[in-house]
Design a protein around this motif. Sequence first.
Motif, PDB file in Angstrom:
ATOM      1  N   ASN A  49       0.851  -1.220  -0.171  1.00  0.00           N
ATOM      2  CA  ASN A  49      -0.091   0.038  -0.107  1.00  0.00           C
ATOM      3  C   ASN A  49       0.714   1.270   0.147  1.00  0.00           C
ATOM      4  O   ASN A  49       0.237   2.354   0.134  1.00  0.00           O
ATOM      5  CB  ASN A  49      -0.951   0.005   1.121  1.00  0.00           C
ATOM      6  N   ASN A  50       2.349   1.031  -0.258  1.00  0.00           N
ATOM      7  CA  ASN A  50       3.180   2.147  -0.172  1.00  0.00           C
ATOM      8  C   ASN A  50       2.845   2.878  -1.739  1.00  0.00           C
ATOM      9  O   ASN A  50       3.037   2.007  -2.577  1.00  0.00           O
ATOM     10  CB  ASN A  50       4.518   1.760   0.028  1.00  0.00           C
ATOM     11  N   ARG A  51       2.625   4.036  -1.729  1.00  0.00           N
ATOM     12  CA  ARG A  51       2.447   4.760  -2.937  1.00  0.00           C
ATOM     13  C   ARG A  51       3.589   4.502  -3.933  1.00  0.00           C
ATOM     14  O   ARG A  51       3.284   4.030  -5.209  1.00  0.00           O
ATOM     15  CB  ARG A  51       1.921   6.226  -3.017  1.00  0.00           C
ATOM     16  N   GLU A  52       4.736   4.710  -3.503  1.00  0.00           N
ATOM     17  CA  GLU A  52       5.956   4.739  -4.404  1.00  0.00           C
ATOM     18  C   GLU A  52       6.073   3.326  -4.681  1.00  0.00           C
ATOM     19  O   GLU A  52       6.375   3.143  -6.294  1.00  0.00           O
ATOM     20  CB  GLU A  52       7.192   5.029  -3.665  1.00  0.00           C
ATOM     21  N   ASN A  53       5.791   2.337  -4.069  1.00  0.00           N
ATOM     22  CA  ASN A  53       6.067   0.985  -4.628  1.00  0.00           C
ATOM     23  C   ASN A  53       4.799   0.548  -5.562  1.00  0.00           C
ATOM     24  O   ASN A  53       5.012  -0.290  -6.637  1.00  0.00           O
ATOM     25  CB  ASN A  53       6.036  -0.277  -3.638  1.00  0.00           C
ATOM     26  N   LEU A  54       3.736   1.212  -5.408  1.00  0.00           N
ATOM     27  CA  LEU A  54       2.586   0.795  -6.275  1.00  0.00           C
ATOM     28  C   LEU A  54       2.841   1.322  -7.569  1.00  0.00           C
ATOM     29  O   LEU A  54       2.477   0.563  -8.637  1.00  0.00           O
ATOM     30  CB  LEU A  54       1.111   1.264  -5.711  1.00  0.00           C
ATOM     31  N   ILE A  55       3.590   2.600  -7.573  1.00  0.00           N
ATOM     32  CA  ILE A  55       3.663   3.035  -8.879  1.00  0.00           C
ATOM     33  C   ILE A  55       4.722   2.300  -9.610  1.00  0.00           C
ATOM     34  O   ILE A  55       4.731   2.243 -10.802  1.00  0.00           O
ATOM     35  CB  ILE A  55       4.070   4.450  -8.872  1.00  0.00           C
ATOM     36  N   LYS A  56       5.930   2.046  -8.768  1.00  0.00           N
ATOM     37  CA  LYS A  56       6.904   1.223  -9.471  1.00  0.00           C
ATOM     38  C   LYS A  56       6.143  -0.237 -10.034  1.00  0.00           C
ATOM     39  O   LYS A  56       6.573  -0.598 -11.241  1.00  0.00           O
ATOM     40  CB  LYS A  56       7.937   0.835  -8.301  1.00  0.00           C
ATOM     41  N   LEU A  57       5.464  -0.809  -9.159  1.00  0.00           N
ATOM     42  CA  LEU A  57       4.954  -2.073  -9.672  1.00  0.00           C
ATOM     43  C   LEU A  57       4.158  -2.058 -10.997  1.00  0.00           C
ATOM     44  O   LEU A  57       3.763  -2.642 -11.821  1.00  0.00           O
ATOM     45  CB  LEU A  57       4.052  -2.623  -8.525  1.00  0.00           C
ATOM     46  N   GLY A  58       3.296  -0.600 -10.840  1.00  0.00           N
ATOM     47  CA  GLY A  58       2.432  -0.533 -11.869  1.00  0.00           C
ATOM     48  C   GLY A  58       3.304   0.007 -13.370  1.00  0.00           C
ATOM     49  O   GLY A  58       2.673  -0.194 -14.576  1.00  0.00           O
ATOM     50  N   ILE A  75      -1.707  -6.901  -4.040  1.00  0.00           N
ATOM     51  CA  ILE A  75      -1.146  -8.149  -3.291  1.00  0.00           C
ATOM     52  C   ILE A  75      -0.473  -8.894  -4.290  1.00  0.00           C
ATOM     53  O   ILE A  75      -1.041  -9.248  -5.271  1.00  0.00           O
ATOM     54  CB  ILE A  75      -2.415  -8.843  -2.825  1.00  0.00           C
ATOM     55  N   VAL A  76       0.672  -9.098  -4.046  1.00  0.00           N
ATOM     56  CA  VAL A  76       1.729  -9.993  -4.794  1.00  0.00           C
ATOM     57  C   VAL A  76       1.424 -11.298  -4.603  1.00  0.00           C
ATOM     58  O   VAL A  76       1.569 -11.414  -3.084  1.00  0.00           O
ATOM     59  CB  VAL A  76       3.144  -9.332  -4.827  1.00  0.00           C
ATOM     60  N   VAL A  77       1.219 -12.251  -5.277  1.00  0.00           N
ATOM     61  CA  VAL A  77       1.293 -13.514  -5.039  1.00  0.00           C
ATOM     62  C   VAL A  77       2.687 -14.315  -5.339  1.00  0.00           C
ATOM     63  O   VAL A  77       2.846 -14.392  -6.507  1.00  0.00           O
ATOM     64  CB  VAL A  77       0.112 -14.226  -5.442  1.00  0.00           C
ATOM     65  N   ALA A  78       3.305 -14.690  -4.332  1.00  0.00           N
ATOM     66  CA  ALA A  78       4.667 -15.497  -4.561  1.00  0.00           C
ATOM     67  C   ALA A  78       4.500 -16.674  -4.075  1.00  0.00           C
ATOM     68  O   ALA A  78       3.618 -17.029  -2.982  1.00  0.00           O
ATOM     69  CB  ALA A  78       5.883 -14.655  -4.001  1.00  0.00           C
ATOM     70  N   ALA A  79       5.312 -17.773  -4.061  1.00  0.00           N
ATOM     71  CA  ALA A  79       5.402 -19.082  -3.750  1.00  0.00           C
ATOM     72  C   ALA A  79       6.930 -19.603  -3.702  1.00  0.00           C
ATOM     73  O   ALA A  79       7.749 -19.416  -4.439  1.00  0.00           O
ATOM     74  CB  ALA A  79       4.385 -19.877  -4.593  1.00  0.00           C
ATOM     75  N   SER A 124      12.851  -9.543 -17.057  1.00  0.00           N
ATOM     76  CA  SER A 124      11.855 -10.512 -16.411  1.00  0.00           C
ATOM     77  C   SER A 124      11.139  -9.452 -15.263  1.00  0.00           C
ATOM     78  O   SER A 124      11.639  -8.903 -14.254  1.00  0.00           O
ATOM     79  CB  SER A 124      12.735 -11.437 -15.460  1.00  0.00           C
ATOM     80  N   VAL A 125       9.727  -9.587 -15.410  1.00  0.00           N
ATOM     81  CA  VAL A 125       9.062  -9.018 -14.497  1.00  0.00           C
ATOM     82  C   VAL A 125       9.184  -9.371 -13.046  1.00  0.00           C
ATOM     83  O   VAL A 125       9.221  -8.557 -12.172  1.00  0.00           O
ATOM     84  CB  VAL A 125       7.350  -8.978 -14.834  1.00  0.00           C
ATOM     85  N   LYS A 130      10.638  -8.704  -7.569  1.00  0.00           N
ATOM     86  CA  LYS A 130      11.557  -9.203  -6.244  1.00  0.00           C
ATOM     87  C   LYS A 130      12.543  -7.968  -5.770  1.00  0.00           C
ATOM     88  O   LYS A 130      12.619  -7.706  -4.719  1.00  0.00           O
ATOM     89  CB  LYS A 130      12.179 -10.429  -6.776  1.00  0.00           C
ATOM     90  N   ASN A 131      13.044  -7.343  -6.861  1.00  0.00           N
ATOM     91  CA  ASN A 131      13.982  -6.107  -6.496  1.00  0.00           C
ATOM     92  C   ASN A 131      13.330  -5.044  -5.868  1.00  0.00           C
ATOM     93  O   ASN A 131      14.000  -4.713  -4.757  1.00  0.00           O
ATOM     94  CB  ASN A 131      14.670  -5.569  -7.824  1.00  0.00           C
ATOM     95  N   ILE A 132      12.108  -4.767  -6.174  1.00  0.00           N
ATOM     96  CA  ILE A 132      11.251  -3.781  -5.273  1.00  0.00           C
ATOM     97  C   ILE A 132      10.762  -3.951  -4.023  1.00  0.00           C
ATOM     98  O   ILE A 132      11.035  -3.296  -3.263  1.00  0.00           O
ATOM     99  CB  ILE A 132       9.878  -3.297  -6.259  1.00  0.00           C
ATOM    100  N   LEU A 133      10.537  -5.232  -3.936  1.00  0.00           N
ATOM    101  CA  LEU A 133       9.717  -5.777  -2.725  1.00  0.00           C
ATOM    102  C   LEU A 133      10.806  -6.640  -1.959  1.00  0.00           C
ATOM    103  O   LEU A 133      10.373  -7.249  -0.771  1.00  0.00           O
ATOM    104  CB  LEU A 133       8.580  -6.596  -2.824  1.00  0.00           C
ATOM    105  N   ASN A 134      11.994  -6.847  -2.115  1.00  0.00           N
ATOM    106  CA  ASN A 134      12.860  -7.462  -1.408  1.00  0.00           C
ATOM    107  C   ASN A 134      12.724  -8.916  -1.183  1.00  0.00           C
ATOM    108  O   ASN A 134      12.566  -9.546  -0.122  1.00  0.00           O
ATOM    109  CB  ASN A 134      13.302  -6.782   0.033  1.00  0.00           C
ATOM    110  N   ILE A 135      12.072  -9.735  -2.370  1.00  0.00           N
ATOM    111  CA  ILE A 135      11.550 -10.768  -2.028  1.00  0.00           C
ATOM    112  C   ILE A 135      12.732 -12.139  -2.325  1.00  0.00           C
ATOM    113  O   ILE A 135      13.623 -11.823  -3.352  1.00  0.00           O
ATOM    114  CB  ILE A 135      10.448 -11.199  -3.105  1.00  0.00           C
ATOM    115  N   PRO A 136      13.094 -12.725  -1.313  1.00  0.00           N
ATOM    116  CA  PRO A 136      14.058 -13.876  -1.682  1.00  0.00           C
ATOM    117  C   PRO A 136      14.225 -14.568  -2.889  1.00  0.00           C
ATOM    118  O   PRO A 136      13.043 -14.849  -3.487  1.00  0.00           O
ATOM    119  CB  PRO A 136      13.931 -14.674  -0.345  1.00  0.00           C
ATOM    120  N   GLU A 137      15.285 -14.838  -3.381  1.00  0.00           N
ATOM    121  CA  GLU A 137      15.260 -15.439  -4.570  1.00  0.00           C
ATOM    122  C   GLU A 137      14.535 -16.621  -4.892  1.00  0.00           C
ATOM    123  O   GLU A 137      14.262 -17.179  -5.840  1.00  0.00           O
ATOM    124  CB  GLU A 137      16.925 -15.696  -4.887  1.00  0.00           C
TER     125      GLU A 137
END
Length: 176
Positions: A49-58, A75-79, A124-125, A130-137
């Motif tokens: 819900n962070n505006r800056e991240n929403l714009i980057k994801l957009g 909501i980002v769905v990772a697995a 790769s999207v 992953k880079n924006i949201l710090n999602i582990p590899e």
Amino acid sequence: MLDLLMKRRSIRKYKNREIEKEVLDKILQGVLTSPSSKNRRPWELIVVNNRENLIKLGDSRGPASAPIKNAPLAIVVAADSQNSEIWIEDSSIIATVIQIMAESLGLGSCWIQVRERLTPQNESVEDYVKNILNIPEKYNIECMISLGYPDEEKSPHNNETLPYDKVHYNEFNTAK
């Protein structure tokens, strides 16, 4: 449930209104009941819900991901693909439940595919997100769901235009 499903459409324009914590909590409570193979629950949900991240994801997929830019939440769905060989199916189930829960609470939503998609710069999207949201590899990303109060109206599905010709009984019928 049928009325809800007939009404649910992809919403790409949202009102400038935050989603209340109580509404988000209900969505999360509902989606965490989602079935998964062998109840492994390989998915992880990143609520943004962070505006800056929403714009980057957009910006991740150009016009295809633009709904996230004006959404109050995504909501980002990772697995964890090491947890389940059918993480794609499990992720798709929970993503669908997110959309149905959102609709049931008066919100609109739009699925933005991530897996196997490229940015406008041909990257790769998945890596971009992953880079924006710090999602582990080790995690894979199936999709992002934009959520918000609709700022557009769409007609519900019409029973007369549903593709009943896609339904087969007892065997695949090629004589259509």
